[in-house]
Scaffold this motif. Structure first.
Motif, PDB file in Angstrom:
ATOM      1  N   ASN A  62      -4.442 -10.246  11.627  1.00  0.00           N
ATOM      2  CA  ASN A  62      -4.066 -10.021  10.293  1.00  0.00           C
ATOM      3  C   ASN A  62      -5.217  -9.463   9.741  1.00  0.00           C
ATOM      4  OD1 ASN A  62      -1.698 -11.838  10.432  1.00  0.00           O
ATOM      5  ND2 ASN A  62      -2.690 -13.353   9.631  1.00  0.00           N
ATOM      6  N   ILE A  63      -4.354  -8.094   8.441  1.00  0.00           N
ATOM      7  CA  ILE A  63      -5.565  -7.594   7.642  1.00  0.00           C
ATOM      8  C   ILE A  63      -4.991  -7.840   6.860  1.00  0.00           C
ATOM      9  CG2 ILE A  63      -5.638  -5.205   7.931  1.00  0.00           C
ATOM     10  CD1 ILE A  63      -5.344  -4.360  10.268  1.00  0.00           C
ATOM     11  N   THR A  64      -6.333  -7.532   5.250  1.00  0.00           N
ATOM     12  CA  THR A  64      -6.387  -7.419   4.009  1.00  0.00           C
ATOM     13  C   THR A  64      -6.019  -6.728   3.550  1.00  0.00           C
ATOM     14  OG1 THR A  64      -7.453  -9.661   4.238  1.00  0.00           O
ATOM     15  CG2 THR A  64      -7.276  -8.499   1.560  1.00  0.00           C
ATOM     16  N   TYR A  65      -4.965  -6.513   3.378  1.00  0.00           N
ATOM     17  CA  TYR A  65      -5.344  -5.056   2.348  1.00  0.00           C
ATOM     18  C   TYR A  65      -4.705  -4.976   0.758  1.00  0.00           C
ATOM     19  CZ  TYR A  65      -3.388  -0.084   1.326  1.00  0.00           C
ATOM     20  OH  TYR A  65      -2.425   0.655   0.529  1.00  0.00           O
ATOM     21  N   ARG A  66      -5.682  -4.182   0.033  1.00  0.00           N
ATOM     22  CA  ARG A  66      -5.186  -4.857  -1.194  1.00  0.00           C
ATOM     23  C   ARG A  66      -4.887  -5.815  -1.747  1.00  0.00           C
ATOM     24  NH1 ARG A  66      -2.902   0.835  -4.340  1.00  0.00           N
ATOM     25  NH2 ARG A  66      -3.962   2.577  -3.126  1.00  0.00           N
ATOM     26  N   GLY A  67      -5.400  -7.372  -1.154  1.00  0.00           N
ATOM     27  CA  GLY A  67      -5.441  -8.594  -1.664  1.00  0.00           C
ATOM     28  C   GLY A  67      -4.217  -9.404  -1.282  1.00  0.00           C
ATOM     29  N   GLU A  68      -3.916  -8.963  -0.297  1.00  0.00           N
ATOM     30  CA  GLU A  68      -2.947  -9.122   0.420  1.00  0.00           C
ATOM     31  C   GLU A  68      -2.842  -8.855   2.262  1.00  0.00           C
ATOM     32  OE1 GLU A  68       0.191 -10.145  -0.014  1.00  0.00           O
ATOM     33  OE2 GLU A  68       0.356  -9.288  -2.590  1.00  0.00           O
ATOM     34  N   THR A  69      -2.749 -10.185   3.112  1.00  0.00           N
ATOM     35  CA  THR A  69      -2.502 -10.378   3.586  1.00  0.00           C
ATOM     36  C   THR A  69      -1.812  -9.939   4.760  1.00  0.00           C
ATOM     37  OG1 THR A  69      -4.284 -12.416   3.836  1.00  0.00           O
ATOM     38  CG2 THR A  69      -3.554 -12.137   6.411  1.00  0.00           C
ATOM     39  N   LEU A  70      -1.820  -8.954   5.749  1.00  0.00           N
ATOM     40  CA  LEU A  70      -0.590  -8.031   6.451  1.00  0.00           C
ATOM     41  C   LEU A  70      -1.283  -8.650   7.882  1.00  0.00           C
ATOM     42  CD1 LEU A  70      -0.074  -5.095   4.435  1.00  0.00           C
ATOM     43  CD2 LEU A  70       0.414  -7.022   4.118  1.00  0.00           C
ATOM     44  N   PRO A  71       0.181  -9.327   8.498  1.00  0.00           N
ATOM     45  CA  PRO A  71       0.510  -8.924   9.812  1.00  0.00           C
ATOM     46  C   PRO A  71       0.121  -7.426  10.762  1.00  0.00           C
ATOM     47  CG  PRO A  71       1.985  -9.717   9.534  1.00  0.00           C
ATOM     48  CD  PRO A  71       1.754  -9.186   8.122  1.00  0.00           C
ATOM     49  N   PHE A  72      -1.050  -7.666  11.466  1.00  0.00           N
ATOM     50  CA  PHE A  72      -1.178  -5.459  11.670  1.00  0.00           C
ATOM     51  C   PHE A  72       0.098  -5.226  12.883  1.00  0.00           C
ATOM     52  CE2 PHE A  72      -1.938  -2.890  15.514  1.00  0.00           C
ATOM     53  CZ  PHE A  72      -3.197  -1.924  15.053  1.00  0.00           C
ATOM     54  N   GLN A 133      14.266  11.769  13.111  1.00  0.00           N
ATOM     55  CA  GLN A 133      13.258  11.599  13.772  1.00  0.00           C
ATOM     56  C   GLN A 133      12.117  10.615  13.561  1.00  0.00           C
ATOM     57  OE1 GLN A 133      11.206  14.154  16.225  1.00  0.00           O
ATOM     58  NE2 GLN A 133      12.377  15.896  17.282  1.00  0.00           N
ATOM     59  N   SER A 134      11.936  10.944  12.236  1.00  0.00           N
ATOM     60  CA  SER A 134      11.298   9.444  12.016  1.00  0.00           C
ATOM     61  C   SER A 134      12.186   8.471  11.613  1.00  0.00           C
ATOM     62  CB  SER A 134      10.765  10.049  10.569  1.00  0.00           C
ATOM     63  OG  SER A 134       9.819  11.627  10.221  1.00  0.00           O
ATOM     64  N   LEU A 135      13.587   8.839  10.819  1.00  0.00           N
ATOM     65  CA  LEU A 135      14.293   7.571  10.791  1.00  0.00           C
ATOM     66  C   LEU A 135      14.615   6.514  11.828  1.00  0.00           C
ATOM     67  CD1 LEU A 135      17.004   9.474   7.832  1.00  0.00           C
ATOM     68  CD2 LEU A 135      15.315   7.825   7.500  1.00  0.00           C
ATOM     69  N   LEU A 136      14.520   7.122  12.586  1.00  0.00           N
ATOM     70  CA  LEU A 136      14.817   6.369  14.175  1.00  0.00           C
ATOM     71  C   LEU A 136      13.112   5.850  13.984  1.00  0.00           C
ATOM     72  CD1 LEU A 136      16.163   6.661  17.431  1.00  0.00           C
ATOM     73  CD2 LEU A 136      15.129   8.165  17.885  1.00  0.00           C
ATOM     74  N   ALA A 137      12.478   6.203  14.210  1.00  0.00           N
ATOM     75  CA  ALA A 137      10.799   5.402  14.482  1.00  0.00           C
ATOM     76  C   ALA A 137      11.108   4.309  13.642  1.00  0.00           C
ATOM     77  CB  ALA A 137       9.799   6.213  13.738  1.00  0.00           C
ATOM     78  N   LEU A 138      12.055   4.749  12.638  1.00  0.00           N
ATOM     79  CA  LEU A 138      11.627   3.504  11.381  1.00  0.00           C
ATOM     80  C   LEU A 138      12.876   2.322  11.814  1.00  0.00           C
ATOM     81  CD1 LEU A 138      10.753   2.498   8.630  1.00  0.00           C
ATOM     82  CD2 LEU A 138      12.712   3.549   7.965  1.00  0.00           C
ATOM     83  N   ALA A 139      14.154   3.594  12.674  1.00  0.00           N
ATOM     84  CA  ALA A 139      15.173   2.147  12.743  1.00  0.00           C
ATOM     85  C   ALA A 139      14.415   0.910  14.192  1.00  0.00           C
ATOM     86  CB  ALA A 139      16.323   2.538  13.088  1.00  0.00           C
ATOM     87  N   ILE A 144      12.697  -4.332  16.464  1.00  0.00           N
ATOM     88  CA  ILE A 144      11.858  -4.819  16.912  1.00  0.00           C
ATOM     89  C   ILE A 144      10.494  -6.018  15.830  1.00  0.00           C
ATOM     90  CG2 ILE A 144       9.884  -4.032  19.264  1.00  0.00           C
ATOM     91  CD1 ILE A 144      10.801  -1.781  19.987  1.00  0.00           C
ATOM     92  N   PHE A 145      10.458  -5.493  15.657  1.00  0.00           N
ATOM     93  CA  PHE A 145       9.755  -6.437  14.929  1.00  0.00           C
ATOM     94  C   PHE A 145      10.321  -6.452  13.443  1.00  0.00           C
ATOM     95  CE2 PHE A 145       7.130  -3.038  16.800  1.00  0.00           C
ATOM     96  CZ  PHE A 145       6.035  -3.961  17.381  1.00  0.00           C
ATOM     97  N   ASP A 146       9.738  -8.071  12.424  1.00  0.00           N
ATOM     98  CA  ASP A 146      10.613  -8.420  11.161  1.00  0.00           C
ATOM     99  C   ASP A 146       9.367  -8.187  10.343  1.00  0.00           C
ATOM    100  OD1 ASP A 146      11.705  -9.606   9.816  1.00  0.00           O
ATOM    101  OD2 ASP A 146      10.893 -11.650  10.414  1.00  0.00           O
ATOM    102  N   TYR A 147       9.933  -7.215   9.507  1.00  0.00           N
ATOM    103  CA  TYR A 147       8.965  -6.913   8.576  1.00  0.00           C
ATOM    104  C   TYR A 147       9.735  -7.851   6.602  1.00  0.00           C
ATOM    105  CZ  TYR A 147       7.517  -3.275  11.466  1.00  0.00           C
ATOM    106  OH  TYR A 147       7.066  -1.973  12.463  1.00  0.00           O
ATOM    107  N   PRO A 148       8.755  -8.062   6.544  1.00  0.00           N
ATOM    108  CA  PRO A 148       9.787  -8.929   5.441  1.00  0.00           C
ATOM    109  C   PRO A 148       8.780  -7.935   3.763  1.00  0.00           C
ATOM    110  CG  PRO A 148       6.726  -9.528   6.070  1.00  0.00           C
ATOM    111  CD  PRO A 148       7.497  -8.157   6.978  1.00  0.00           C
ATOM    112  N   PHE A 149       9.807  -6.797   4.116  1.00  0.00           N
ATOM    113  CA  PHE A 149      10.028  -6.490   2.996  1.00  0.00           C
ATOM    114  C   PHE A 149      11.337  -6.283   1.968  1.00  0.00           C
ATOM    115  CE2 PHE A 149       7.602  -2.534   5.763  1.00  0.00           C
ATOM    116  CZ  PHE A 149       6.878  -3.352   5.829  1.00  0.00           C
ATOM    117  N   HIS A 150      11.156  -6.330   0.716  1.00  0.00           N
ATOM    118  CA  HIS A 150      11.764  -6.632  -0.184  1.00  0.00           C
ATOM    119  C   HIS A 150      12.772  -5.210   0.163  1.00  0.00           C
ATOM    120  CE1 HIS A 150      13.589  -6.673  -3.848  1.00  0.00           C
ATOM    121  NE2 HIS A 150      13.086  -8.313  -4.505  1.00  0.00           N
TER     122      HIS A 150
END
Length: 269
Positions: A62-72, A133-139, A144-150
């Motif tokens: 994990n990495i601490t970024y602006r007070g938040e602990t985030l998975p790599f 191409q960037s949207l493909l990267a995001l998709a 593959i990964f579980d992103y906990p974004f609102h």
């Protein structure tokens, strides 16, 4: 006897929106059907998304970024998207050199085509390919990964991605127009992509960068792309807007310079 007279009047210029459609289709086909350009644009994104993320994820933790602990995986996502944007933007400039070396540019300007429509079609086609191409990267990353974004944060992340695509497409197109030698542009593209990405807070926070890299990151446009997308995804617009404003300014200036330089270059064809 009737008086026959003839009057000459200047022809009325009629708009031809089909010109723009034709140019856009042509430019998009030129970029999208070139397998070499597509591979060069997609390979770095897939390598860093699949290999770097999975290999370093267990090591870094994990990495601490602006007070938040985030998975790599969450912290690395903006870097992967920025790599995709920068790599794909370089292919739009290469396509213009291929167009001129094949003589297509000269043939194109034998047709009465307005330069404004040619410019708009080229810019929009390049931005569309970079964004696709960037949207493909995001998709791929989202699958593959579980992103906990609102849900709303995904929207701001997409906005930051669009601004980044427009900005870097303009920067590389301006470089391609201003540089006359194809090999010089190839070297510039190959060297600039890793330098720009790794001289930014991509794999670590700004505070963890060495002093020299921290100075460079303040004038590095990739820094604002990475930070803008990272803040947008994690915190929303409240903390992301300063970086998004910088990206918007870079996008406007870069595309203006690219447009002016491209118009000057077409006059010499």
């Amino acid at each position: 006897m009737a008086d026959l007279g003839f009057k000459t009047t200047a022809p009325v210029a009629s708009g031809k929106p089909a010109d723009f459609t034709a140019v856009f289709y042509r430019e998009y086909a030129l970029l999208a059907r070139n397998r070499v350009n597509l591979i060069l644009g997609l390979t770095p994104m897939l390598v860093y998304l699949l290999l770097v993320n999975t290999s370093l994820g267990n090591v870094v933790g994990n990495i601490t970024y602006r007070g938040e602990t985030l998975p790599f995986a969450v912290f690395l996502l903006p870097m992967v998207l920025a790599m995709s944007v920068v790599s794909a933007s370089g292919t739009t400039g290469m396509a213009m050199f291929q167009e001129e070396m094949s003589g297509v540019s000269t043939q194109l300007w034998s047709w009465p085509l307005r330069r404004s429509r040619f410019l708009a079609g080229k810019l929009l086609a390049g931005v569309s390919l970079v964004l696709a191409q960037s949207l493909l990267a995001l998709a791929v990353a989202a699958i593959i990964f579980d992103y906990p974004f609102h849900a709303s944060h995904w929207i701001w992340l997409l906005l930051a991605l669009v601004l980044s695509s427009v900005a870097f497409n303009g920067l590389y197109l301006a470089a391609a127009v201003l540089i006359s030698d194809y090999r010089t542009f190839m070297v510039l593209t190959s060297v600039s992509v890793p330098v720009l990405v790794f001289a930014a807070p991509s794999l670590s926070t700004s505070q963890q960068l060495p002093t020299v890299l921290r100075w460079i990151s303040t004038v590095n446009p990739v820094s604002y792309a990475v930070t803008g997308m990272r803040d947008a995804a994690i915190f929303g617009l409240g903390k992301a807007w300063p970086s998004l404003v910088v990206l918007a300014v870079v996008a406007i200036v870069a595309n203006f310079v690219a447009g002016r330089a491209l118009l000057r270059r077409t006059r010499n064809l």
